[in-house]
Design a protein around this motif. Structure first.
Motif, PDB file in Angstrom:
ATOM      1  N   PRO A 562       0.817  -1.223   0.000  1.00  0.00           N
ATOM      2  CA  PRO A 562       0.000   0.000   0.000  1.00  0.00           C
ATOM      3  C   PRO A 562       0.848   1.270   0.000  1.00  0.00           C
ATOM      4  CG  PRO A 562      -0.880  -1.599   1.557  1.00  0.00           C
ATOM      5  CD  PRO A 562       0.437  -2.133   1.111  1.00  0.00           C
ATOM      6  N   ASP A 563       2.047   1.221   0.589  1.00  0.00           N
ATOM      7  CA  ASP A 563       2.919   2.402   0.583  1.00  0.00           C
ATOM      8  C   ASP A 563       3.306   2.777  -0.835  1.00  0.00           C
ATOM      9  OD1 ASP A 563       2.793   2.515   3.312  1.00  0.00           O
ATOM     10  OD2 ASP A 563       4.600   1.283   3.604  1.00  0.00           O
ATOM     11  N   ASP A 564       3.601   1.763  -1.659  1.00  0.00           N
ATOM     12  CA  ASP A 564       3.906   2.053  -3.072  1.00  0.00           C
ATOM     13  C   ASP A 564       2.707   2.680  -3.764  1.00  0.00           C
ATOM     14  OD1 ASP A 564       6.389   0.992  -2.709  1.00  0.00           O
ATOM     15  OD2 ASP A 564       5.864  -1.003  -3.474  1.00  0.00           O
ATOM     16  N   ALA A 565       1.502   2.166  -3.475  1.00  0.00           N
ATOM     17  CA  ALA A 565       0.294   2.730  -4.080  1.00  0.00           C
ATOM     18  C   ALA A 565       0.110   4.191  -3.646  1.00  0.00           C
ATOM     19  CB  ALA A 565      -0.931   1.893  -3.696  1.00  0.00           C
ATOM     20  N   ARG A 566       0.344   4.478  -2.355  1.00  0.00           N
ATOM     21  CA  ARG A 566       0.210   5.867  -1.884  1.00  0.00           C
ATOM     22  C   ARG A 566       1.227   6.784  -2.570  1.00  0.00           C
ATOM     23  NH1 ARG A 566      -1.247   3.414   3.075  1.00  0.00           N
ATOM     24  NH2 ARG A 566       0.937   3.172   3.706  1.00  0.00           N
ATOM     25  N   TYR A 567       2.446   6.287  -2.742  1.00  0.00           N
ATOM     26  CA  TYR A 567       3.468   7.093  -3.421  1.00  0.00           C
ATOM     27  C   TYR A 567       3.027   7.427  -4.853  1.00  0.00           C
ATOM     28  CZ  TYR A 567       7.967   8.414  -5.452  1.00  0.00           C
ATOM     29  OH  TYR A 567       8.964   9.092  -6.109  1.00  0.00           O
ATOM     30  N   LEU A 568       2.492   6.427  -5.548  1.00  0.00           N
ATOM     31  CA  LEU A 568       2.064   6.640  -6.939  1.00  0.00           C
ATOM     32  C   LEU A 568       0.845   7.556  -7.001  1.00  0.00           C
ATOM     33  CD1 LEU A 568       2.504   2.987  -8.256  1.00  0.00           C
ATOM     34  CD2 LEU A 568       4.027   4.935  -8.636  1.00  0.00           C
ATOM     35  N   ILE A 569      -0.048   7.461  -6.012  1.00  0.00           N
ATOM     36  CA  ILE A 569      -1.213   8.351  -5.978  1.00  0.00           C
ATOM     37  C   ILE A 569      -0.749   9.799  -5.788  1.00  0.00           C
ATOM     38  CG2 ILE A 569      -3.245   8.990  -4.622  1.00  0.00           C
ATOM     39  CD1 ILE A 569      -3.657   5.983  -4.105  1.00  0.00           C
ATOM     40  N   GLN A 570       0.222  10.009  -4.890  1.00  0.00           N
ATOM     41  CA  GLN A 570       0.758  11.362  -4.679  1.00  0.00           C
ATOM     42  C   GLN A 570       1.414  11.887  -5.954  1.00  0.00           C
ATOM     43  OE1 GLN A 570       0.271  13.279  -2.095  1.00  0.00           O
ATOM     44  NE2 GLN A 570      -0.912  11.649  -1.066  1.00  0.00           N
ATOM     45  N   TYR A 571       2.102  10.974  -6.677  1.00  0.00           N
ATOM     46  CA  TYR A 571       2.724  11.389  -7.934  1.00  0.00           C
ATOM     47  C   TYR A 571       1.661  11.830  -8.948  1.00  0.00           C
ATOM     48  CZ  TYR A 571       4.781  10.860 -12.571  1.00  0.00           C
ATOM     49  OH  TYR A 571       5.157  11.083 -13.860  1.00  0.00           O
ATOM     50  N   LEU A 572       0.576  11.054  -9.060  1.00  0.00           N
ATOM     51  CA  LEU A 572      -0.498  11.422  -9.999  1.00  0.00           C
ATOM     52  C   LEU A 572      -1.155  12.734  -9.589  1.00  0.00           C
ATOM     53  CD1 LEU A 572      -2.143   7.922 -10.577  1.00  0.00           C
ATOM     54  CD2 LEU A 572      -0.791   9.232 -12.209  1.00  0.00           C
ATOM     55  N   LYS A 573      -1.287  12.966  -8.285  1.00  0.00           N
ATOM     56  CA  LYS A 573      -1.870  14.233  -7.838  1.00  0.00           C
ATOM     57  C   LYS A 573      -0.954  15.398  -8.177  1.00  0.00           C
ATOM     58  CE  LYS A 573      -4.738  12.494  -4.021  1.00  0.00           C
ATOM     59  NZ  LYS A 573      -4.949  12.506  -2.551  1.00  0.00           N
ATOM     60  N   ARG A 574       0.362  15.204  -7.966  1.00  0.00           N
ATOM     61  CA  ARG A 574       1.305  16.294  -8.266  1.00  0.00           C
ATOM     62  C   ARG A 574       1.314  16.641  -9.747  1.00  0.00           C
ATOM     63  NH1 ARG A 574       4.810  13.239  -5.121  1.00  0.00           N
ATOM     64  NH2 ARG A 574       6.013  12.726  -6.998  1.00  0.00           N
ATOM     65  N   THR A 575       1.253  15.599 -10.569  1.00  0.00           N
ATOM     66  CA  THR A 575       1.352  15.816 -12.023  1.00  0.00           C
ATOM     67  C   THR A 575      -0.010  15.947 -12.699  1.00  0.00           C
ATOM     68  OG1 THR A 575       1.418  13.418 -12.367  1.00  0.00           O
ATOM     69  CG2 THR A 575       3.527  14.577 -12.120  1.00  0.00           C
ATOM     70  N   GLU A 576      -1.102  15.918 -11.874  1.00  0.00           N
ATOM     71  CA  GLU A 576      -2.465  15.976 -12.422  1.00  0.00           C
ATOM     72  C   GLU A 576      -2.653  14.908 -13.489  1.00  0.00           C
ATOM     73  OE1 GLU A 576      -3.200  19.909 -13.747  1.00  0.00           O
ATOM     74  OE2 GLU A 576      -3.191  20.778 -11.739  1.00  0.00           O
ATOM     75  N   GLY A 577      -2.233  13.694 -13.150  1.00  0.00           N
ATOM     76  CA  GLY A 577      -2.261  12.595 -14.110  1.00  0.00           C
ATOM     77  C   GLY A 577      -3.575  11.853 -14.174  1.00  0.00           C
ATOM     78  N   GLY A 578      -4.517  12.191 -13.325  1.00  0.00           N
ATOM     79  CA  GLY A 578      -5.804  11.508 -13.360  1.00  0.00           C
ATOM     80  C   GLY A 578      -5.888  10.442 -12.267  1.00  0.00           C
ATOM     81  N   ARG A 579      -6.858   9.554 -12.425  1.00  0.00           N
ATOM     82  CA  ARG A 579      -7.133   8.540 -11.410  1.00  0.00           C
ATOM     83  C   ARG A 579      -6.769   7.153 -11.927  1.00  0.00           C
ATOM     84  NH1 ARG A 579     -10.337  10.246  -7.209  1.00  0.00           N
ATOM     85  NH2 ARG A 579     -11.225  12.344  -7.411  1.00  0.00           N
ATOM     86  N   VAL A 580      -6.181   6.349 -11.046  1.00  0.00           N
ATOM     87  CA  VAL A 580      -5.784   4.975 -11.365  1.00  0.00           C
ATOM     88  C   VAL A 580      -6.158   4.086 -10.176  1.00  0.00           C
ATOM     89  CG1 VAL A 580      -3.861   3.417 -11.842  1.00  0.00           C
ATOM     90  CG2 VAL A 580      -3.876   5.699 -12.846  1.00  0.00           C
ATOM     91  N   THR A 581      -6.640   2.890 -10.461  1.00  0.00           N
ATOM     92  CA  THR A 581      -6.941   1.915  -9.414  1.00  0.00           C
ATOM     93  C   THR A 581      -5.708   1.052  -9.169  1.00  0.00           C
ATOM     94  OG1 THR A 581      -9.258   1.841 -10.065  1.00  0.00           O
ATOM     95  CG2 THR A 581      -8.434   0.008  -8.732  1.00  0.00           C
ATOM     96  N   PHE A 582      -5.265   0.966  -7.898  1.00  0.00           N
ATOM     97  CA  PHE A 582      -4.081   0.205  -7.532  1.00  0.00           C
ATOM     98  C   PHE A 582      -4.488  -1.045  -6.756  1.00  0.00           C
ATOM     99  CE2 PHE A 582      -2.544   4.555  -7.984  1.00  0.00           C
ATOM    100  CZ  PHE A 582      -1.453   4.359  -8.802  1.00  0.00           C
ATOM    101  N   LEU A 583      -3.742  -2.123  -6.970  1.00  0.00           N
ATOM    102  CA  LEU A 583      -3.974  -3.392  -6.276  1.00  0.00           C
ATOM    103  C   LEU A 583      -2.675  -3.808  -5.589  1.00  0.00           C
ATOM    104  CD1 LEU A 583      -5.931  -5.335  -9.068  1.00  0.00           C
ATOM    105  CD2 LEU A 583      -6.894  -4.058  -7.146  1.00  0.00           C
ATOM    106  N   PRO A 584      -2.487  -3.445  -4.312  1.00  0.00           N
ATOM    107  CA  PRO A 584      -1.275  -3.870  -3.590  1.00  0.00           C
ATOM    108  C   PRO A 584      -1.314  -5.380  -3.311  1.00  0.00           C
ATOM    109  CG  PRO A 584      -2.339  -1.979  -2.527  1.00  0.00           C
ATOM    110  CD  PRO A 584      -3.315  -2.515  -3.512  1.00  0.00           C
ATOM    111  N   VAL A 585      -0.247  -6.076  -3.677  1.00  0.00           N
ATOM    112  CA  VAL A 585      -0.214  -7.536  -3.532  1.00  0.00           C
ATOM    113  C   VAL A 585      -0.306  -7.937  -2.060  1.00  0.00           C
ATOM    114  CG1 VAL A 585       1.187  -9.597  -3.907  1.00  0.00           C
ATOM    115  CG2 VAL A 585       1.114  -7.812  -5.647  1.00  0.00           C
TER     116      VAL A 585
END
Length: 663
Positions: A562-585
C-alpha cells in the motif's frame, strides 16, 4: 466514571416521567416483584444501542413503549436519557461537564438519538461509550445467570471480557467497520473504474456528437435569425426576395441533414474502428501463434536440410568412389583387351605353325607310306633276293648290304615320325591352354562388362536420387524462403504491435501516463509491478470469459505494498495525471472457492475455476484470487443456468460467450 442519573418517559412500566439518581454510595435497586427493577436495566441497555427485542424481553421493539392499563391509555413513544459527569473529560470529544445520551422510539418504528439534546447517530453514541469501555455487548449490565457464565467461560472468552474492560472493543469495532468500508470502497472503486472506462470510451464519440450538436445549435440559431430577418425583410420589402430566402433556408437544411449524416457516419466509423481494434487483437494472437509454428517448422526443416546435405555429401563421395572404380575397371578392360589381342595373335601364330606341322606331318606320313611301300617292295625284293640266294650265292653280299641300308633308313624314318608326333602333341597342348586362357579372359571380360554395367546402373540410380534430392532441396529452399518471408512479416508485425504495447496504446490516459513514467523514472518503475492485463495470460478459448470476469480491472495497476500505491497516488496528484486503481499484492484478500464451487466442477458444462484457467506468477496469487476467486467458467448459458439453480446461486458463473450469472 460518574453515572449521575437516568430519566425514563413511557418506557415499559414507567408511563410518567421518572428520574433515578445514582449518587455516590448507590449499590443496588430493591423493591417487590413487578415494580420495574429489571426495566431500569433494560432501559440502560436500550440507550447503549441494544437492537434485539428478545434481549429486552419483548417480541418487537414497540413492546418497550408503555402499552396502557385499564385506567390509562397507551403512549405513542418512549424516551430514556442517561446523564454522565464529564468534568474529568472521560468523553474527550465533548467539551461539556455533563453529557446526556437520549434514545427516543415512536410506535411507527422510527428512532431518534440525541447527545446533549442534539440529534445524532447511534454509531456516534456507541463510539463515545466505547471510549469509556461501555457497550451493549460487554459487561456494563450483567443480567441473571451472567456471573456463572463468566466464571465458567473459556480463557479466550475471558480475554474478550478483559478487552472490553480496557476499551479494546472500540478499536476492534472500528477495525471491523474500517475493513468493511475498505471492501465497499474497493468495490466502489472498481465500479467507478468501470464507469470511468465506459465514459472515457464514450468520450470521443460524445465529443464529436457535442461538436455536431454545437454546430447544429449554431446553425439553428442562424436559421432562426435568418427566419426573423426574412420575415422582417418580407414584411418591409418586396415579396420577390422571398424565393431567395427560401433557397437559402433549403441550403441550410441540406447542410443540417449533411451534418447529421456525417454524424451518423462518424458513429459508424467509430464502431467499425472498435471492431477493427478487436480484430487486430485477435490477429495479433493469431500471428503470435503462427510465428511460433513457423519458427518450429523452420527449425524442423533446417534439421531436415542438414540431414539431406549429409546425404548429398555421402552420395557425392559414393559417386566419386564409383567413378574411380569405373576408371579402374575400364583400365582393366583395356589391359584385358590388349592381352586378348596378344593371345589371339599368339593363337593365330600357333595355328599357322600347327598348319605347317600338320602339312609337314602329312608330308612325313606320305614319305612314311612311301618308305613303307618301298619296305614292302624291299621285303618283296628280299624275298626275291632270298629266292635269288637260293639261286645265286654270288649275289648274297649285295642283297645283305641293301637290306642293312633299308633297315637304317627305316629306323631314321621311325625316329623322325616319333619326334613329329611329340611335337604335334606339344603344340596341341599349347593350343588347348591358349583356348582355355582365351575362354577365361572372355569370362573375365564378360564379368567386368557386367560389373561396369551394374556400376553404370548404380550411377544412373544415384544420379536420379541426386536429382530427386536436388528437387527436394529446391522445394525445401523455396519453403525456407517462404518461411523466412513469413517470419520477417511476423517479426515486422510483432515489432509493430510491440511498439504499440510499449507505447501503451489502448490504456486509460492516467494508466498510460503512469506506465510511461515508470519506464523513465526508476523510483516509479520499481513500485509499478505492471497492469492486470500483463500479469494474467490465458488460452484463446477463455479470452472472452476472463475479460468479462475482470471487467475494468484489466487496467488496474499492481503494486507490492500500500505504501507504493500511496506514493504513486501522490505522484499522480502532483502531475495531475488523473485517477488509477491500484492493487497492492500484500494487502489483497484472496477469494477462495467454496465447497459448492468445487462440487460444481463435476457438473456437465463446467470447464473450471477462473483463477485456475489462467497462468501467472505465483507472486500475484492474492491479486488474481481477489479478482477471479470463487468464479466458475461454464461452456454455455444453458449449462450455467442449470449449475446456478442446482447450487442456489452460491457463486459467480461466467460463460465462454461472456454471459454472467452473479451470486
Amino acid at each position: 466514571m460518574d453515572f449521575r442519573k437516568i430519566e425514563l418517559i413511557g418506557f415499559k412500566s414507567f408511563a410518567d416521567k421518572q428520574e433515578i439518581r445514582f449518587d455516590n454510595g448507590v449499590t443496588c435497586i430493591v423493591g417487590p416483584n413487578g415494580c420495574g427493577k429489571s426495566n431500569v436495566a433494560d432501559a440502560v441497555k436500550w440507550v447503549l444501542g441494544e437492537q434485539s427485542a428478545k434481549t429486552l424481553r419483548g417480541t418487537n421493539m414497540q413492546d418497550v413503549i408503555f402499552s396502557g392499563t385499564q385506567n390509562r391509555k397507551s403512549l405513542s413513544y418512549c424516551e430514556v436519557s442517561l446523564t454522565f459527569d464529564n468534568s474529568n473529560k472521560i468523553f474527550k470529544d465533548i467539551d461539556y461537564d455533563e453529557v446526556v445520551f437520549t434514545r427516543k422510539l415512536f410506535r411507527s418504528g422510527e428512532s431518534e438519538y440525541y447527545v446533549n439534546k442534539k440529534p445524532s447517530r447511534l454509531r456516534d453514541i456507541i463510539d463515545l461509550l466505547h471510549e469509556c469501555g461501555i457497550s451493549k455487548e460487554g459487561y456494563t449490565v450483567i443480567g441473571q445467570g451472567k456471573v456463572s457464565e463468566i466464571l465458567s467461560s473459556k480463557p479466550e472468552d475471558r480475554r474478550a471480557i478483559f478487552e472490553e474492560a480496557v476499551g479494546i472493543a472500540k478499536t476492534k469495532a472500528k477495525r471491523l467497520e474500517t475493513s468493511r468500508k475498505l471492501d465497499r470502497t474497493r468495490d466502489n472503486i472498481v465500479r467507478i473504474a468501470d464507469i470511468t472506462t465506459e465514459l472515457e470510451r464514450q468520450l470521443e464519440p460524445l465529443s464529436k456528437q457535442a461538436e455536431k450538436a454545437r454546430a447544429y445549435r449554431a446553425l439553428s440559431d442562424e436559421l432562426k435569425y435568418h427566419e426573423v430577418n426574412a420575415y422582417l425583410y418580407r414584411r418591409d420589402n418586396a415579396a420577390s426576395v422571398k424565393s431567395r430566402i427560401n433557397l437559402k433556408i433549403d441550403e441550410l437544411k441540406e447542410q443540417l441533414e449533411a451534418r447529421n449524416l456525417e454524424l451518423n457516419e462518424a458513429v459508424k466509423a467509430y464502431n467499425a474502428h472498435q471492431r477493427e481494434i478487436s480484430e487486430a487483437d485477435d490477429y495479433i494472437r493469431q500471428l503470435n501463434a503462427e510465428h511460433v509454428e513457423k519458427v518450429q517448422a523452420y527449425e524442423r526443416q533446417s534439421g531436415e536440410a542438414k540431414v539431406y546435405d549429409e546425404k548429398i555429401n555421402f552420395f557425392r563421395a559414393e559417386i566419386k568412389r564409383l567413378e574411380g572404380e569405373i576408371s579402374e575397371a575400364e583400365g582393366k578392360i583395356s589391359e584385358l583387351g590388349s592381352k586378348i589381342r596378344e593371345k589371339n595373335e599368339y593363337a593365330e601364330t600357333c595355328g599357322k605353325e600347327i598348319e605347317k606341322i600338320e602339312n609337314r606331318s602329312a608330308d612325313i606320313r606320305a614319305e612314311l607310306l612311301k618308305v613303307l611301300s618301298e619296305m614292302n617292295e624291299g621285303e618283296k625284293m628280299a624275298e626275291d633276293a632270298q629266292n635269288a640266294i637260293l639261286t645265286s650265292v654270288e649275289n648274297l653280299a649285295d642283297i645283305k648290304q641293301a637290306i642293312g641300308a633299308l633297315d637304317a633308313e627305316k629306323n631314321v624314318m621311325t625316329e623322325r615320325q616319333r619326334e613329329t608326333l611329340e611335337k604335334v602333341k606339344t603344340l596341341s597342348d599349347e593350343l588347348s591352354l591358349l583356348y582355355a586362357e582365351k575362354a577365361a579372359a572372355e569370362n573375365e571380360t564378360s564379368a567386368l562388362e557386367k560389373t561396369v554395367q551394374t556400376i553404370k546402373d548404380d550411377v544412373k540410380d544415384k544420379q536420379a536420387d541426386i536429382e530427386s534430392i536436388n528437387y527436394y532441396i529446391n522445394d525445401v529452399t523455396n519453403k525456407l524462403y517462404a518461411l523466412n518471408s513469413d517470419i520477417s512479416a511476423l517479426e515486422a508485425n510483432r515489432r509493430m504491435y510491440g511498439n504499440l504495447r510499449d507505447s501503451f496504446d489502448g490504456f486509460q490516459y492516467a494508466v498510460k501516463k503512469l506506465l510511461t513514467a515508470a519506464k523513465s523514472d526508476d523510483e516509479i518503475g520499481k513500485r509499478v509491478k505492471g497492469v492486470v492485463a500483463n500479469v494474467i495470460r490465458t488460452d484463446k478459448k477463455y479470452d472472452v470469459a476472463i475479460e468479462t470476469c475482470l471487467g475494468g480491472a484489466v487496467q488496474n495497476v499492481v503494486t507490492a505494498t500500500p505504501d507504493d500505491a500511496r506514493y504513486l497516488i501522490q505522484y499522480l496528484k502532483r502531475t495531475e495525471g488523473g485517477r488509477v486503481t491500484f492493487l497492492p499484492v500484500s494487502s489483497m484478500k484472496p477469494r477462495y472457492e467454496t465447497s459448492e464451487t468445487r462440487r460444481a466442477l463435476s457438473e456437465r458444462g463446467a470447464l473450471g475455476l477462473a483463477n485456475e484457467l489462467v497462468s501467472y506468477d505465483k507472486y500475484y496469487d492474492n491479486v488474481v484470487r481477489y479478482l477471479l476467486g470463487n468464479t466458475l467458467i461454464a461452456e454455455d448459458i444453458d449449462s450455467a443456468v442449470k449449475i446456478a439453480e442446482k447450487y442456489r446461486f452460491a457463486f459467480k458463473i461466467v460463460t465462454l460467450d461472456g454471459d454472467v450469472i452473479a451470486s
